[in-house]
Design a protein around this motif. Structure first.
Motif, short mmCIF file in Angstrom:
data_model
loop_
_atom_site.label_atom_id
_atom_site.label_comp_id
_atom_site.label_asym_id
_atom_site.label_seq_id
_atom_site.Cartn_x
_atom_site.Cartn_y
_atom_site.Cartn_z
N ARG A 100 -3.03 3.89 -9.92
CA ARG A 100 -4.41 3.40 -9.83
C ARG A 100 -5.00 3.21 -11.22
O ARG A 100 -5.73 2.24 -11.48
CB ARG A 100 -5.25 4.39 -9.01
CG ARG A 100 -4.92 4.40 -7.52
CD ARG A 100 -5.37 3.12 -6.85
NE ARG A 100 -5.00 3.08 -5.43
CZ ARG A 100 -5.27 2.07 -4.62
NH1 ARG A 100 -5.91 1.01 -5.09
NH2 ARG A 100 -4.89 2.11 -3.37
N ASP B 25 -0.06 3.77 -2.96
CA ASP B 25 -0.61 5.07 -2.56
C ASP B 25 0.47 6.13 -2.39
O ASP B 25 0.19 7.22 -1.88
CB ASP B 25 -1.38 4.91 -1.24
CG ASP B 25 -2.56 3.97 -1.39
OD1 ASP B 25 -3.18 3.96 -2.47
OD2 ASP B 25 -2.86 3.23 -0.43
N ALA C 97 0.40 8.23 -7.34
CA ALA C 97 -0.66 7.31 -6.95
C ALA C 97 -1.79 7.24 -7.98
O ALA C 97 -2.31 6.15 -8.27
CB ALA C 97 -1.23 7.70 -5.58
N PRO D 155 0.80 -1.24 0.00
CA PRO D 155 0.00 0.00 0.00
C PRO D 155 0.82 1.27 0.00
O PRO D 155 0.42 2.29 -0.59
CB PRO D 155 -0.83 -0.12 1.28
CG PRO D 155 -0.96 -1.59 1.50
CD PRO D 155 0.34 -2.18 1.03
#
Length: 377
Positions: A136, A128, A132, A124
Motif C-alpha cells: 500500500r 491485500d 500488504a 486484490p
C-alpha cells in the motif's frame, strides 16, 4: 519502431512473465521492429549485453541494502545512471512488466512513453495479501502515479481492468491477451487411455495456484480411487513448499493417485501434455495462465476456476469445465470430468484447440502493433 521491454528473459520455462516478454519480443521482431530487454541486477558489476535466443538483453548493475528490504531500497551508481540516460535516447517506447518493481521507478520518468503490463499483479488477493502495508505504501508512493502517467496499461482481462481502475481510476487501460506459442501439435489421435493423467503444470505456489483446494477436492472426488488416471503436479517448488505438499498428500491419503514430479521442460513437458487427459488449474487469482493456453493448443481440455480468467472462453468454445474457487465446486468439476464419456471429452478437445487459436501470435500481431503505435502518439 524501437521497443525496450523492462524485465527479464531468464528462467523463461519457469516464469510466465518471462515467457510473455520472450514471446512479445519475438512477435515485434517478426514485424521488423528493433527490440531489446533491460533488467537491473544487484549481482552485476558492470553494464553488459548478451544475446538470449536472438533478443538483445541488457543488464545494468544496481546497489542496495542486503536482505528483503534491500530488494526495494536500491539505487543506481554513476556508471549505471550514465548508461541509462544514453539508453533512453535509443528507444521509442518502453514496455514495463509486473508490479511493485523498483526498475519501473528508474525508467518511467525519463521522457520515453511507456506501456505497463501488470500480469495480474494488482489482484486484490495480492495487494491485500502478504506485506500488504508495504504494498500500500509503494502504491501511494510510486505505482498509482506510474499507472496514471502510462501511455497505456495493458490488462489481460476485463476483471484485471477493474482491479487497475480500483487503484488508479485515471489509468488508460486496454485489454489485450498475451500470445502463446504452443510446442505440442494437437494432432489427429485424440483418444486417451483410462490411466492417462490429469495434469497441472506451473509454479508450486500453494495459495496462488490453489493447490490445497485442488488436492482436497481431489480427495473428495471419484478420481481419488485411482481409477481413471493420476493427478500429476509438475513445476518448481522450494523445499518448504514441497514438504507442505508432501504432508498434505499424506494427510489426504493420496499417495496412490497423486504424483509430484518437479519441473518439466522441453521434450519432457511436451510428452506430458501429449498424453494428458485433462489440464487443471484451481487458481485463487491469475492474470492469464499461459500454461492453460499451451495445454489447450496441444488439444488438452481444461478444468479451471473462474479466477483463471478463461472460463468465459472455455464455456464459449466448450473446451472444458469450470468451477468456483471452493473445494466443493472443484470436486464437483472433477467428478463431472470423470463421468464424461470419451466421445464428449474428445469434443471438448476440439473446443480447447479452437479456444487457443484466439491467442496465436499471428492473430494478435496487429493488436500489438496498434498498442505500440498508440503509445508513442
Amino acid at each position: 519502431m524501437r521497443i525496450l521491454h523492462i524485465g527479464s528473459l531468464s528462467k523463461v520455462e519457469q516464469n510466465g512473465v518471462h515467457r510473455a516478454i520472450h514471446t512479445l519480443a519475438h512477435l515485434s521482431m517478426a514485424q521488423g521492429h528493433q527490440v531489446g530487454v533491460l533488467n537491473f541486477s544487484r549481482s552485476a558489476r558492470t553494464p553488459g549485453t548478451r544475446d538470449l535466443d536472438g533478443v538483445s538483453a541488457l543488464t545494468l548493475p544496481v546497489r542496495g541494502l542486503p536482505g528483503s528490504v534491500g530488494s526495494h531500497a536500491q539505487f543506481l551508481g554513476a556508471e549505471s545512471r550514465a548508461a541509462l540516460e544514453q539508453l533512453m535516447k535509443e528507444w521509442d517506447v518502453l514496455h514495463l512488466h509486473s508490479v511493485f518493481q523498483v526498475d519501473h521507478v528508474f525508467v518511467s520518468r525519463r521522457g520515453v512513453p511507456y506501456v505497463v503490463t501488470p500480469h495480474g499483479g494488482y489482484h486484490p488477493r495480492i495487494v491485500d495479501g502478504s506485506a500488504a502495508m508495504t504494498k500500500r505504501l509503494w502504491l501511494a508512493a510510486f505505482d498509482r502515479s506510474l499507472l496514471r502517467r502510462a501511455a497505456l496499461v495493458q490488462t489481460l482481462s476485463d476483471s484485471e481492468s477493474r482491479h487497475v481502475a480500483a487503484l488508479q481510476p485515471r489509468a488508460p487501460t486496454r485489454v489485450l491477451p498475451i500470445p502463446i506459442v504452443g510446442s505440442v501439435p494437437a494432432g489427429t489421435d485424440r483418444r486417451r487411455e483410462a490411466d492417462d493423467p490429469i495434469v497441472f503444470i506451473g509454479r508450486m505456489d500453494i495459495a496462488h495456484k490453489g493447490l490445497d483446494l485442488l488436492l482436497t477436492a481431489w480427495a473428495r472426488s471419484t478420481w481419488s480411487s485411482g481409477q481413471g488416471g493420476h493427478l500429476v503436479l509438475a513445476g518448481p517448488a522450494d523445499s518448504e513448499t514441497n514438504g507442505r505438499l508432501e504432508c498434505l498428500i499424506d494427510e489426504l491419503s493420496l499417495r496412490n493417485s497423486v504424483e509430484l514430479i518437479g519441473p518439466v521442460h522441453g521434450a519432457d513437458k511436451d510428452a506430458l501434455l501429449a498424453r494428458a487427459k485433462w489440464f487443471v488449474h484451481a487458481s485463487r487469482w491469475e492474470g492469464l495462465p499461459l500454461s492453460m493456453l499451451e495445454a489447450a493448443s496441444a488439444g488438452v481440455p481444461l478444468l479451471g476456476t473462474h479466477e483463471t480468467n478463461l472460463t468465459e472462453r472455455i464455456t464459449k468454445h466448450a473446451g472444458g469445465l469450470v468451477s468456483e474457487v471452493s473445494v466443493a465446486s472443484i470436486s464437483d468439476m472433477l467428478d463431472r470430468a470423470h463421468a464424461l464419456p470419451e466421445d464428449q471429452r474428445q469434443h471438448m478437445v476440439e473446443g480447447a484447440v479452437e479456444l487457443a487459436r484466439g491467442f496465436e501470435p499471428g492473430d494478435l500481431a496487429d493488436d500489438y502493433e496498434r498498442l505500440y503505435q498508440d503509445a508513442v502518439r
